[in-house]
Write an enzyme that holds these catalytic residues in place. Structure first.
Site, PDB file in Angstrom:
ATOM      1  CD  GLU A 267      -2.701  -1.389  -0.039  1.00  0.00           C
ATOM      2  OE1 GLU A 267      -3.015  -0.393  -0.721  1.00  0.00           O
ATOM      3  OE2 GLU A 267      -2.997  -2.555  -0.379  1.00  0.00           O
ATOM      4  CG  HIS A 270      -1.094   1.242  -4.461  1.00  0.00           C
ATOM      5  ND1 HIS A 270      -0.743   0.986  -5.772  1.00  0.00           N
ATOM      6  CD2 HIS A 270      -1.733   0.129  -4.016  1.00  0.00           C
ATOM      7  CE1 HIS A 270      -1.141  -0.237  -6.101  1.00  0.00           C
ATOM      8  NE2 HIS A 270      -1.734  -0.776  -5.058  1.00  0.00           N
TER       9      HIS A 270
END
Length: 311
Positions: A267, A270
């Site tokens: 994550e 991202h």
């Protein structure tokens, strides 16, 4: 007395060892089957079939960027259980991205990938990005060859060149035991990039905000309960990263549980602006099976972040 003390001592040691791995063990409000489980009942389906559950499959593929009926004038199959040409094409693209035989049929290997817990970010965003797009380099003889499969989010969003130190904060309700594995994930990225990180208590001034909500939580991407979408994060101009608190989170490789640090590494990628990668060993690969851990960045991840920021 000694014979009675030993079992008690062993029990205490066992509890201590388990505490080293458990973060949110069994802290699920939804003990039902995975929201992706319905795909198992579609094994063998192919073009021309009409089977209950195919419409759910269409919604699954729309969620992850493989289908977009609204872009077509004829949308008659958007809400039915017909296995038609657009669905077949979407499944072939999915199979291509996940290194499967490109048949358009829901064979066992395809289903096995589809039901695996995963990141909520689309594999294909707005039809512009594909996990297998690759990046080519020209050699001395003038021939091009693919050197990586990392991807960037649409329009290549990134942090400004002079923004190399980022602060992060945990939203209210974040389990205390979850903070350390997330912090370790930031440290791993710092060791492979020009970025540095520090945690702050001031939510309003933090560059990145991390939370553990469940269900609908106000960002337009609701979580689906235990065993489906594990987490999601947004591009640098959005700064949010969320982990589904209904998952069975652990630190380390524990059977049936998800390693929080591995998911946090993904994550955070991202949050930098990286998209999904088609390299199965890469942190930016979209899925992670329960019971495994991956605390290291792959060469594809490192190439991607360095290419995005020209470092």
């Amino acid at each position: 007395m000694a014979s009675k003390a030993f079992p008690f001592f062993s029990f205490v040691i066992l509890l201590f060892l388990l505490s080293q791995y458990s973060v949110l063990a069994d802290n699920t409000n939804d003990k039902n089957q995975s929201p992706f489980e319905f795909i198992n009942h579609l094994q063998g389906c192919h073009k021309g079939d009409n089977v209950k559950g195919i419409n759910e499959l269409k919604k699954y593929l729309e969620k992850f960027g493989y289908l977009n009926y609204s872009s077509y004038t004829n949308q008659k199959h958007a809400n039915d259980d017909d296995f038609e040409e657009l669905l077949e094409s979407a499944i072939k693209t999915y199979q291509l991205n996940y290194h499967l035989k490109k048949t358009g049929v829901l064979d066992p290997k395809t289903i096995s990938k589809m039901i695996m817990p995963r990141c909520g970010m689309e594999d294909i965003v707005n039809g512009k990005t594909r996990m297998r797009s690759g990046h080519k380099r020209q050699n001395a003889s003038g021939h091009f060859h693919t050197v990586a499969h990392y991807n960037f989010l649409p329009e290549n969003p990134n942090w400004l060149a002079n923004k190399y130190h980022l602060t992060y904060a945990f939203l209210a309700g974040t389990p205390v035991d979850a903070m350390n594995p997330v912090a370790k994930a930031f440290t791993t990225w710092a060791g492979n990039t020009h970025f540095t990180f520090s945690v702050t208590q001031g939510i309003g001034h933090a560059d990145l905000r991390i939370g553990f909500p469940h269900g609908y939580h106000g960002d337009g991407s609701p979580f689906d309960g235990h065993g489906g979408v594990l987490a999601h994060a947004f591009a640098p101009d959005n700064w949010r990263s969320h982990y589904d608190t209904n998952e069975t989170w652990y630190v380390g490789a524990v059977e049936g549980a998800i390693d929080l640090e591995s998911v946090a590494l993904h994550e955070i990628g991202h949050l930098f602006g990286l998209g999904q990668s088609s390299v199965e060993g890469a942190i930016m690969f979209p899925t992670i099976p329960p019971g495994v851990t991956n605390g290291n960045l792959h060469g594809d991840d490192i190439q991607g972040i360095r290419a995005l920021y020209n470092v």
